[in-house]
Design an enzyme around this catalytic site. Structure first.
Site, PDB file in Angstrom:
ATOM      1  N   HIS A   1       0.847  -1.202   0.000  1.00 39.33           N
ATOM      2  CA  HIS A   1       0.000   0.000   0.000  1.00 39.33           C
ATOM      3  C   HIS A   1       0.874   1.239   0.000  1.00 39.33           C
ATOM      4  O   HIS A   1       2.034   1.200   0.396  1.00 39.33           O
ATOM      5  CB  HIS A   1      -0.966   0.004   1.185  1.00 39.33           C
ATOM      6  CG  HIS A   1      -0.318  -0.048   2.534  1.00 39.33           C
ATOM      7  ND1 HIS A   1       0.273  -1.188   3.051  1.00 39.33           N
ATOM      8  CD2 HIS A   1      -0.167   0.902   3.487  1.00 39.33           C
ATOM      9  CE1 HIS A   1       0.751  -0.938   4.254  1.00 39.33           C
ATOM     10  NE2 HIS A   1       0.501   0.335   4.545  1.00 39.33           N
TER      11      HIS A   1
ATOM     12  N   HIS B   1       0.998   5.322   1.090  1.00 40.98           N
ATOM     13  CA  HIS B   1       0.461   6.395   1.919  1.00 40.98           C
ATOM     14  C   HIS B   1       0.608   7.716   1.172  1.00 40.98           C
ATOM     15  O   HIS B   1       1.698   8.034   0.691  1.00 40.98           O
ATOM     16  CB  HIS B   1       1.260   6.527   3.227  1.00 40.98           C
ATOM     17  CG  HIS B   1       1.184   5.347   4.129  1.00 40.98           C
ATOM     18  ND1 HIS B   1       0.356   5.300   5.219  1.00 40.98           N
ATOM     19  CD2 HIS B   1       1.855   4.170   4.114  1.00 40.98           C
ATOM     20  CE1 HIS B   1       0.512   4.147   5.843  1.00 40.98           C
ATOM     21  NE2 HIS B   1       1.418   3.442   5.189  1.00 40.98           N
TER      22      HIS B   1
END
Length: 138
Positions: free
Chosen positions: A102, A104
């Site tokens: 992922h 950010h």
């Protein structure tokens, strides 16, 4: 290390856990971080199963990076941030806490320090409104 399909992001992607969803397509889910480092802290989570950048399929990376850029631009517009920090962690010693790749996107505001990750849970009503605003900007 191998990918664990029961990680929290995999469960969110499968609809087993709730999230403050901003956007979703065939390649990724965009959602707000419930423990933000600043107002608008957003996560772009590729749907392809990989632990992190080190084991990710290069094709999955090339498919998701234009979305990361698009979300960053919308995030800066909506939050009126002075800058956007892009962060991505690979394995626990580097700061990774959820072992699903992922990205950010963290708005940065002049004169305001970023908070510590996971230091405080954001208000759900504020997150819901921000998710709507970001979705409209996308």
């Amino acid at each position: 290390m191998t990918y664990d399909p029961t990680n929290i992001f995999a469960k969110i992607l499968k609809g087993e856990l709730p999230s403050h969803k901003v956007y979703e397509d065939d390649t990724a889910l965009v959602m707000l971080d419930i423990f933000p480092q600043s107002k608008g802290h957003t996560l772009v989570i590729p749907k392809a199963a990989s632990r992190n950048l080190l084991d990710a399929d290069p094709m999955a990376l090339s498919a998701v990076m234009p979305l990361v850029q698009r979300v960053a631009k919308a995030l800066q517009t909506v939050t009126k941030a002075d800058g956007i920090r892009l962060a991505q962690f690979n394995e626990a010693p580097a700061g990774q806490t959820v072992f699903h790749l992922h990205f950010h996107l963290i708005p940065a505001y002049e004169g305001t320090a970023l908070g510590a990750h996971a230091s405080g849970r954001a208000d759900d009503a504020e997150l819901a409104q921000l998710a709507k605003d970001l979705a409209a900007a996308l």
